[in-house]
Enzyme design. Structure first.
Site, PDB file in Angstrom:
ATOM      1  N   CYS A   1     -18.509  35.289  -5.137  1.00  0.00           N
ATOM      2  CA  CYS A   1     -17.872  34.225  -4.383  1.00  0.00           C
ATOM      3  C   CYS A   1     -18.424  34.278  -2.961  1.00  0.00           C
ATOM      4  O   CYS A   1     -18.351  35.321  -2.314  1.00  0.00           O
ATOM      5  CB  CYS A   1     -16.353  34.403  -4.348  1.00  0.00           C
ATOM      6  SG  CYS A   1     -15.555  33.201  -3.255  1.00  0.00           S
TER       7      CYS A   1
ATOM      8  N   ASP B   1     -15.913  46.034  -7.846  1.00  0.00           N
ATOM      9  CA  ASP B   1     -16.291  45.457  -6.565  1.00  0.00           C
ATOM     10  C   ASP B   1     -17.670  46.009  -6.218  1.00  0.00           C
ATOM     11  O   ASP B   1     -18.043  47.084  -6.690  1.00  0.00           O
ATOM     12  CB  ASP B   1     -15.263  45.828  -5.496  1.00  0.00           C
ATOM     13  CG  ASP B   1     -15.608  45.248  -4.142  1.00  0.00           C
ATOM     14  OD1 ASP B   1     -15.939  44.039  -4.078  1.00  0.00           O
ATOM     15  OD2 ASP B   1     -15.578  45.999  -3.158  1.00  0.00           O
TER      16      ASP B   1
ATOM     17  N   CYS C   1     -10.715  28.531  -2.398  1.00  0.00           N
ATOM     18  CA  CYS C   1     -11.290  28.465  -3.745  1.00  0.00           C
ATOM     19  C   CYS C   1     -10.529  29.417  -4.667  1.00  0.00           C
ATOM     20  O   CYS C   1      -9.807  30.299  -4.211  1.00  0.00           O
ATOM     21  CB  CYS C   1     -12.765  28.835  -3.708  1.00  0.00           C
ATOM     22  SG  CYS C   1     -13.050  30.583  -3.383  1.00  0.00           S
TER      23      CYS C   1
ATOM     24  N   HIS D   1     -17.435  32.062  -0.633  1.00  0.00           N
ATOM     25  CA  HIS D   1     -16.507  31.298   0.196  1.00  0.00           C
ATOM     26  C   HIS D   1     -15.785  32.175   1.215  1.00  0.00           C
ATOM     27  O   HIS D   1     -15.746  33.385   1.094  1.00  0.00           O
ATOM     28  CB  HIS D   1     -15.477  30.596  -0.691  1.00  0.00           C
ATOM     29  CG  HIS D   1     -16.098  29.668  -1.671  1.00  0.00           C
ATOM     30  ND1 HIS D   1     -16.173  29.952  -3.019  1.00  0.00           N
ATOM     31  CD2 HIS D   1     -16.687  28.471  -1.494  1.00  0.00           C
ATOM     32  CE1 HIS D   1     -16.781  28.956  -3.633  1.00  0.00           C
ATOM     33  NE2 HIS D   1     -17.107  28.047  -2.742  1.00  0.00           N
TER      34      HIS D   1
ATOM     35  N   ASP E   1     -19.449  46.242  -2.681  1.00  0.00           N
ATOM     36  CA  ASP E   1     -19.508  47.050  -1.459  1.00  0.00           C
ATOM     37  C   ASP E   1     -18.353  48.040  -1.440  1.00  0.00           C
ATOM     38  O   ASP E   1     -17.195  47.654  -1.497  1.00  0.00           O
ATOM     39  CB  ASP E   1     -19.470  46.146  -0.226  1.00  0.00           C
ATOM     40  CG  ASP E   1     -20.578  45.104  -0.259  1.00  0.00           C
ATOM     41  OD1 ASP E   1     -21.720  45.453  -0.604  1.00  0.00           O
ATOM     42  OD2 ASP E   1     -20.290  43.923   0.035  1.00  0.00           O
TER      43      ASP E   1
END
Length: 177
Positions: free
Chosen positions: A91, A9, A99, A93, A11
């Site tokens: 992503c 990941d 999604c 979204h 952040d």
């Protein structure tokens, strides 16, 4: 022969999250963006051990207007330039978009696995939120590492290993080789 990867990941794993009211937020300006201690060396160690380092990140602030696409590109350009990162999958979204790339769904990991011929069962996921853990689990990663900052939000569902940093995850990964 398929390759192995560590999915990361962004952040909270690569760079510092901004925590407000017990919840993490992505940086929205250059002065808010800073790479966490130990990340440079941890990523170099993974690469030297033969792992691909692939960032998989939800960045809905693009869609909601809290962050500009130009800033996103700038941050990712600096990550690619300064860190041993092989790819960044994003992503933009929000949940309502339904999604398949937005974590907790595994779309970003599955796309990277197909693109780079990655064996997910020999790969790892490192994240700091329940969505990261779930995406790694759904993708079939060998082990999931959860950097637990004690956020005031939903906690992940086991199995996962709690760690305090990417460097800690790297120690476990490399010890298991």
């Amino acid at each position: 022969m398929q390759r192995k990867a560590v999915f990361l990941d962004r952040d909270g794993v690569i760079n510092r999250s901004l925590v407000r009211g017990g919840r993490p937020f992505a940086p929205t300006s250059e002065d808010e963006f800073s790479v966490l201690p130990g990340v440079h060396l941890a990523l170099r160690k993974l690469r030297a051990a033969g792992y691909l380092n692939i960032v998989v990140t939800n960045q809905p602030d693009i869609t909601t207007g809290l962050q500009t696409y130009e800033f996103l590109l700038s941050v990712h350009s600096s990550i690619r330039r300064d860190l041993a990162v092989d790819a960044i999958k994003v992503c933009i979204h929000v949940d309502a978009d339904n999604c398949t790339c937005r974590k907790p769904l595994p779309g970003l990991l599955l796309d990277a696995a197909q693109e780079f011929d990655i064996d997910l069962a020999s790969s790892f996921m490192v994240g700091d939120r329940w969505r990261d853990v779930a995406a790694g689990q759904l993708a079939g990663c060998k082990e999931i590492f959860f950097v637990d900052y004690g956020y005031s939000e939903r906690q992940p569902t086991p199995p996962f290993r709690v760690i305090d940093s990417l460097a800690s995850a790297v120690r476990y990964i490399l010890a298991g080789q």
